[in-house]
Design a protein around this motif. Sequence first.
Motif, PDB file in Angstrom:
ATOM      1  N   ASP A 176       0.831  -1.211   0.000  1.00 23.04           N
ATOM      2  CA  ASP A 176       0.000   0.000   0.000  1.00 23.04           C
ATOM      3  C   ASP A 176       0.861   1.255   0.000  1.00 23.04           C
ATOM      4  O   ASP A 176       0.477   2.269   0.572  1.00 23.04           O
ATOM      5  CB  ASP A 176      -0.927  -0.018   1.227  1.00 23.04           C
ATOM      6  CG  ASP A 176      -1.992   1.067   1.167  1.00 23.04           C
ATOM      7  OD1 ASP A 176      -2.339   1.495   0.054  1.00 23.04           O
ATOM      8  OD2 ASP A 176      -2.461   1.498   2.238  1.00 23.04           O
ATOM      9  N   SER A 177       2.012   1.199  -0.625  1.00 20.50           N
ATOM     10  CA  SER A 177       2.876   2.366  -0.648  1.00 20.50           C
ATOM     11  C   SER A 177       3.063   2.822  -2.094  1.00 20.50           C
ATOM     12  O   SER A 177       2.182   2.615  -2.924  1.00 20.50           O
ATOM     13  CB  SER A 177       4.213   2.026   0.026  1.00 20.50           C
ATOM     14  OG  SER A 177       4.983   3.186   0.220  1.00 20.50           O
ATOM     15  N   GLY A 178       4.196   3.456  -2.405  1.00 20.21           N
ATOM     16  CA  GLY A 178       4.422   3.961  -3.746  1.00 20.21           C
ATOM     17  C   GLY A 178       5.794   3.592  -4.265  1.00 20.21           C
ATOM     18  O   GLY A 178       6.742   3.429  -3.496  1.00 20.21           O
ATOM     19  N   ASN A 179       5.913   3.457  -5.573  1.00 21.67           N
ATOM     20  CA  ASN A 179       7.201   3.214  -6.204  1.00 21.67           C
ATOM     21  C   ASN A 179       7.884   4.537  -6.553  1.00 21.67           C
ATOM     22  O   ASN A 179       7.248   5.590  -6.604  1.00 21.67           O
ATOM     23  CB  ASN A 179       7.024   2.356  -7.461  1.00 21.67           C
ATOM     24  CG  ASN A 179       6.746   0.902  -7.122  1.00 21.67           C
ATOM     25  OD1 ASN A 179       7.423   0.309  -6.284  1.00 21.67           O
ATOM     26  ND2 ASN A 179       5.735   0.317  -7.762  1.00 21.67           N
ATOM     27  N   TRP A 180       9.185   4.467  -6.786  1.00 30.01           N
ATOM     28  CA  TRP A 180       9.958   5.675  -7.037  1.00 30.01           C
ATOM     29  C   TRP A 180       9.534   6.351  -8.343  1.00 30.01           C
ATOM     30  O   TRP A 180       9.342   7.559  -8.421  1.00 30.01           O
ATOM     31  CB  TRP A 180      11.443   5.334  -7.055  1.00 30.01           C
ATOM     32  CG  TRP A 180      12.365   6.482  -7.319  1.00 30.01           C
ATOM     33  CD1 TRP A 180      13.282   6.570  -8.314  1.00 30.01           C
ATOM     34  CD2 TRP A 180      12.477   7.688  -6.555  1.00 30.01           C
ATOM     35  NE1 TRP A 180      13.959   7.762  -8.222  1.00 30.01           N
ATOM     36  CE2 TRP A 180      13.483   8.473  -7.150  1.00 30.01           C
ATOM     37  CE3 TRP A 180      11.826   8.190  -5.425  1.00 30.01           C
ATOM     38  CZ2 TRP A 180      13.859   9.726  -6.673  1.00 30.01           C
ATOM     39  CZ3 TRP A 180      12.192   9.441  -4.935  1.00 30.01           C
ATOM     40  CH2 TRP A 180      13.189  10.196  -5.564  1.00 30.01           C
ATOM     41  N   GLU A 181       9.332   5.548  -9.379  1.00 29.38           N
ATOM     42  CA  GLU A 181       8.837   6.033 -10.656  1.00 29.38           C
ATOM     43  C   GLU A 181       8.419   4.820 -11.468  1.00 29.38           C
ATOM     44  O   GLU A 181       8.705   3.676 -11.095  1.00 29.38           O
ATOM     45  CB  GLU A 181       9.905   6.833 -11.409  1.00 29.38           C
ATOM     46  CG  GLU A 181      11.183   6.065 -11.698  1.00 29.38           C
ATOM     47  CD  GLU A 181      12.292   6.952 -12.231  1.00 29.38           C
ATOM     48  OE1 GLU A 181      12.044   8.168 -12.412  1.00 29.38           O
ATOM     49  OE2 GLU A 181      13.402   6.444 -12.466  1.00 29.38           O
ATOM     50  N   ALA A 182       7.729   5.041 -12.565  1.00 30.03           N
ATOM     51  CA  ALA A 182       7.338   3.924 -13.425  1.00 30.03           C
ATOM     52  C   ALA A 182       8.588   3.184 -13.882  1.00 30.03           C
ATOM     53  O   ALA A 182       9.532   3.780 -14.393  1.00 30.03           O
ATOM     54  CB  ALA A 182       6.544   4.428 -14.618  1.00 30.03           C
ATOM     55  N   GLY A 183       8.604   1.870 -13.660  1.00 34.98           N
ATOM     56  CA  GLY A 183       9.750   1.061 -14.024  1.00 34.98           C
ATOM     57  C   GLY A 183      10.830   0.985 -12.965  1.00 34.98           C
ATOM     58  O   GLY A 183      11.811   0.262 -13.146  1.00 34.98           O
ATOM     59  N   ARG A 184      10.652   1.705 -11.844  1.00 27.97           N
ATOM     60  CA  ARG A 184      11.662   1.680 -10.779  1.00 27.97           C
ATOM     61  C   ARG A 184      10.964   1.407  -9.445  1.00 27.97           C
ATOM     62  O   ARG A 184      10.275   2.280  -8.905  1.00 27.97           O
ATOM     63  CB  ARG A 184      12.425   3.000 -10.707  1.00 27.97           C
ATOM     64  CG  ARG A 184      13.627   2.968  -9.738  1.00 27.97           C
ATOM     65  CD  ARG A 184      14.734   2.103 -10.293  1.00 27.97           C
ATOM     66  NE  ARG A 184      15.793   1.847  -9.319  1.00 27.97           N
ATOM     67  CZ  ARG A 184      16.876   2.626  -9.161  1.00 27.97           C
ATOM     68  NH1 ARG A 184      17.023   3.719  -9.891  1.00 27.97           N
ATOM     69  NH2 ARG A 184      17.810   2.293  -8.296  1.00 27.97           N
ATOM     70  N   PRO A 185      11.120   0.193  -8.908  1.00 26.06           N
ATOM     71  CA  PRO A 185      10.414  -0.172  -7.672  1.00 26.06           C
ATOM     72  C   PRO A 185      11.021   0.525  -6.461  1.00 26.06           C
ATOM     73  O   PRO A 185      12.159   1.014  -6.501  1.00 26.06           O
ATOM     74  CB  PRO A 185      10.623  -1.679  -7.595  1.00 26.06           C
ATOM     75  CG  PRO A 185      11.949  -1.894  -8.264  1.00 26.06           C
ATOM     76  CD  PRO A 185      11.994  -0.893  -9.383  1.00 26.06           C
ATOM     77  N   ALA A 186      10.267   0.551  -5.392  1.00 23.64           N
ATOM     78  CA  ALA A 186      10.755   1.145  -4.147  1.00 23.64           C
ATOM     79  C   ALA A 186      10.226   0.366  -2.960  1.00 23.64           C
ATOM     80  O   ALA A 186       9.175  -0.279  -3.025  1.00 23.64           O
ATOM     81  CB  ALA A 186      10.326   2.610  -4.040  1.00 23.64           C
ATOM     82  N   LEU A 187      10.978   0.441  -1.875  1.00 23.68           N
ATOM     83  CA  LEU A 187      10.534  -0.033  -0.570  1.00 23.68           C
ATOM     84  C   LEU A 187      10.527   1.168   0.365  1.00 23.68           C
ATOM     85  O   LEU A 187      11.483   1.946   0.391  1.00 23.68           O
ATOM     86  CB  LEU A 187      11.464  -1.122  -0.041  1.00 23.68           C
ATOM     87  CG  LEU A 187      11.349  -2.453  -0.783  1.00 23.68           C
ATOM     88  CD1 LEU A 187      12.626  -3.255  -0.658  1.00 23.68           C
ATOM     89  CD2 LEU A 187      10.168  -3.246  -0.255  1.00 23.68           C
ATOM     90  N   THR A 188       9.453   1.331   1.095  1.00 24.40           N
ATOM     91  CA  THR A 188       9.307   2.480   1.985  1.00 24.40           C
ATOM     92  C   THR A 188       9.919   2.160   3.344  1.00 24.40           C
ATOM     93  O   THR A 188       9.566   1.146   3.962  1.00 24.40           O
ATOM     94  CB  THR A 188       7.827   2.852   2.142  1.00 24.40           C
ATOM     95  OG1 THR A 188       7.322   3.260   0.862  1.00 24.40           O
ATOM     96  CG2 THR A 188       7.632   3.974   3.133  1.00 24.40           C
ATOM     97  N   THR A 189      10.821   3.032   3.806  1.00 25.72           N
ATOM     98  CA  THR A 189      11.501   2.802   5.086  1.00 25.72           C
ATOM     99  C   THR A 189      11.168   3.854   6.137  1.00 25.72           C
ATOM    100  O   THR A 189      11.560   3.690   7.288  1.00 25.72           O
ATOM    101  CB  THR A 189      13.020   2.742   4.881  1.00 25.72           C
ATOM    102  OG1 THR A 189      13.462   3.956   4.253  1.00 25.72           O
ATOM    103  CG2 THR A 189      13.396   1.554   3.995  1.00 25.72           C
TER     104      THR A 189
END
Length: 441
Positions: A176-189
């Motif tokens: 339920d968070s957000g990715n850094w940009e389209a095509g670039r995944p992210a983990l929220t810390t």
Amino acid sequence: MTVREAMQRVLPGVLDDLKRLVAVESVSADPGRADQVQASAELAAQLIREAGAETVEIVTEASQPAVIASFPAPPGAPTVCLYAHHDVQPEGDVAQWTTPPFQATERDGRLYGRGTADDKGGLAVHLAALRAFDGRPPVGVKLFIEGEEEIGSPGLAKLLSAHREALASDAFVIADSGNWEAGRPALTTTLRGLADCVVEVRTLDHAIHSGSFGGVAPDALTALCRLLATLHDDQGNVAVPGLVAGAGPDLDYPEGRFRAESGMLDSVRTLGEGSVGQRLWEKAAIAVIALDATPVAKASNTLHATARAKISMRLAPGDDAPTALRSLAEHLTANAPWGAQVTVTPGDLGQPSRIPFEGRFADALGGAITEAWGVEPVLMGQGGSIPMAAEFATAYPEAAIFLTAVGDPACRAHGIDESLHLGDFRAACLAEALFLERLAG
């Protein structure tokens, strides 16, 4: 068959079921659509049951129905709890949507509709991972599909208390968070916390004629405007004493990119001081999100006795929501203009979080995301609040907690024309399935 091949096989059906989920108007903030929230929970439970769950239950300790399900762990395998929520935000002005908000529509590589990204897309990711293993995942899996996240999860503590053992896991994945940009995944810390309140200003015991008394008697709305103006200094920094601020993150967030993603007008200056990442993820933010006043179309030459506003405050990691709300209330009371009477009514609270990304579960998830996306995930903060991260950490202090995403900065969650990037969705589904496989290994 490899996990990647299995995912290709199940994805078309998962997308069809995501469209079915979007069609249910599960707006938890609207009492008139309580039946739709119930229908959404029932559809989620049906889809999870069809995916092979051993137990599926719709639970009602909270204000809105949630779904808890389990796929028992093979001997010696860990257990992972997969979280999403099936309730959605109100759709706003339907006329502004390009296509109907509750009719999922594909165009230009995206799926449009309310809840596609926030967070029925998260539920669909979980379904895809389970279907890739034909309902027999290589580790234990529990599902927790909440029904009131969009109204602040007021019953979450009750749910965790009532179903503590049913949800107990070695790791929690909150999709339920957000990715850094389209095509670039992210983990929220890091996550900011939330505290809100309603402030009422009273200057008169009844409304009076502005010509007969104006210039001597202060009206409540003008007094309220002056009071709200004290919440920020001239640079836009939050001016409430006692709030926590953290150091800026290493991750560079260019101001030009932020302006483009937020839709700021060219002439408008950004608020506050410090890097964009620090201001967005490590400092408090305050916004006046509602005002009770006479509409312009119904205005008269009247000095009003009372005026109210709702104030929303985001809190930096390391702050404490109840303490911060007291600081805000004290500031409002101390800065009452012209001796106006000020009353502050506390509202919702959500604690901020720091979420370490370390250990064997983190290694497995990071490797799975890199394999699925073809690029390493970004570790980033979120300016928004996800209270269940802190609630899970408190209830299960030994468990690893991860915040993953299906949405990208262009998804317009909560807004008009919300959408899901379908390429990122497919990668997120594969990454979660690979994560379960890596944990088993």
